[in-house]
Design an enzyme around this catalytic site. Structure first.
Site: not given
Ligand code: PAF
Length: 299
Positions: A67, A175, A243, A246
């Site tokens: 991290k 990103k 998702n 993170s």
């Molecule tokens: O950090 C993350 O979770 C990923 O980079 C992303 C692209 C936001 C997808 O969850």
């Protein structure tokens, strides 16, 4: 992510060492191998694993996946793994990791990039490969070197489609803006990425945070790898709809988040340029308050 890349590289015959602070994870890999779960089933890879730098010796390629808050400490302790030609690759989230590695280990060693691969630790020795997508890498000092092409070919052979790029700033900012739009907002609300778009209130905040970040990138004359930042972040949130970002996973696990290297980096760069970034600033403050609540209650 380190386990995912290590497992795949070991599976195509590379000699791989995984170095982790988690003793249970390292013990499980040593005893049973490293299981990678995908929608197609489960495979087992057999990289070597340790918690001790001294086991490894010098390496050709060091890939850093800690991290962001741990990058400097990792770089300082990694010095003993470096031979005269060792390249150091970062595919971490957040802004500033490549600069820290360049400062500590020498800028000529550093290669930086981004990846749309996704991985989650399920239990010691077992990870989920939850997302597939392109990886882009570039030399910290710019230009397409033979080693950059070799590393792109190596990662591609391991199953991570990778392109070698001339310049890293557009990649890292591209990103960064995606993470600035999605991560803090999902961590604050507890929502999965896709829900941030479905819900009108969070979509508005996401758009505001992304527009601010894009203005900072424009002021720095960064040519982003996409034309419409809000449309791109929306696309990524939909593509990774299920998702838990993170940062949400970090808060759930009572870990310090990467907020300083994501929205915090936007706020710092904005301040340096005399621009305002109030939405990113509020996201930083809310995450810090949540870290205080969740992380310090564990300490
Ligand atoms: O950090 C993350 O979770 C990923 O980079 C992303 C692209 C936001 C997808 O969850």
């Amino acid at each position: 992510m380190g386990s995912l890349f290590g497992a795949r590289l070991a599976s195509v015959g590379e000699s791989v060492w995984l170095l982790d602070t988690s003793e249970p994870h390292v013990r499980a890999i040593r005893e049973k191998g490293l299981a990678v779960v995908t929608t197609k089933g489960e495979t087992i890879a057999f990289p070597q694993a340790t918690t001790d730098y001294a086991d490894i010796g010098t390496v050709d390629l060091l890939i850093i996946f800690v991290k962001s808050a741990a990058t400097r400490a990792a770089a300082e302790s990694a010095a003993e793994l470096l031979g005269p030609n060792t390249a150091v690759l970062t595919l971490q989230n957040g802004y500033g990791n490549a600069q820290v590695l360049a400062e500590v280990l020498g800028k000529e060693r550093v290669i930086a990039g981004t990846t749309a691969q996704g991985a989650t630790l399920l239990e010691p020795g077992r990870i989920l490969h939850g997302g597939d997508g392109l990886t882009h890498i570039g030399e910290f000092c710019g230009g397409i070197s033979p080693r950059l092409q070799q590393i792109a070919a190596l990662l591609s052979r391991a199953g991570f489609a990778t392109t070698a790029e001339n310049e890293i700033a557009p990649l890292l900012w591209g990103k960064l803006i995606i993470n600035a739009g999605i991560n803090a907002l999902s961590a604050i609300t507890g929502l999965e990425n896709g829900k941030l778009i479905e819900c009108g209130e969070t979509r508005t905040i996401l758009e505001m945070a992304v527009s601010e970040a894009a203005k900072v990138a424009a002021a720095l004359e960064i040519q982003l790898p996409y034309d419409d930042p809000v449309a791109e972040v929306t696309k990524v949130a939909i593509a990774t709809a299920k998702n838990r970002s993170s940062m949400l996973q970090d808060l759930d696990a009572a870990r310090i988040t990467e907020i300083d290297a994501i929205n915090g980096a936007i706020v710092r760069e904005a301040a340096r340029l005399g621009l305002a970034a109030p939405v990113n600033q509020v996201l930083v403050l809310l995450i810090k308050a949540l870290e205080r609540k969740k992380v310090s209650s564990v300490d």
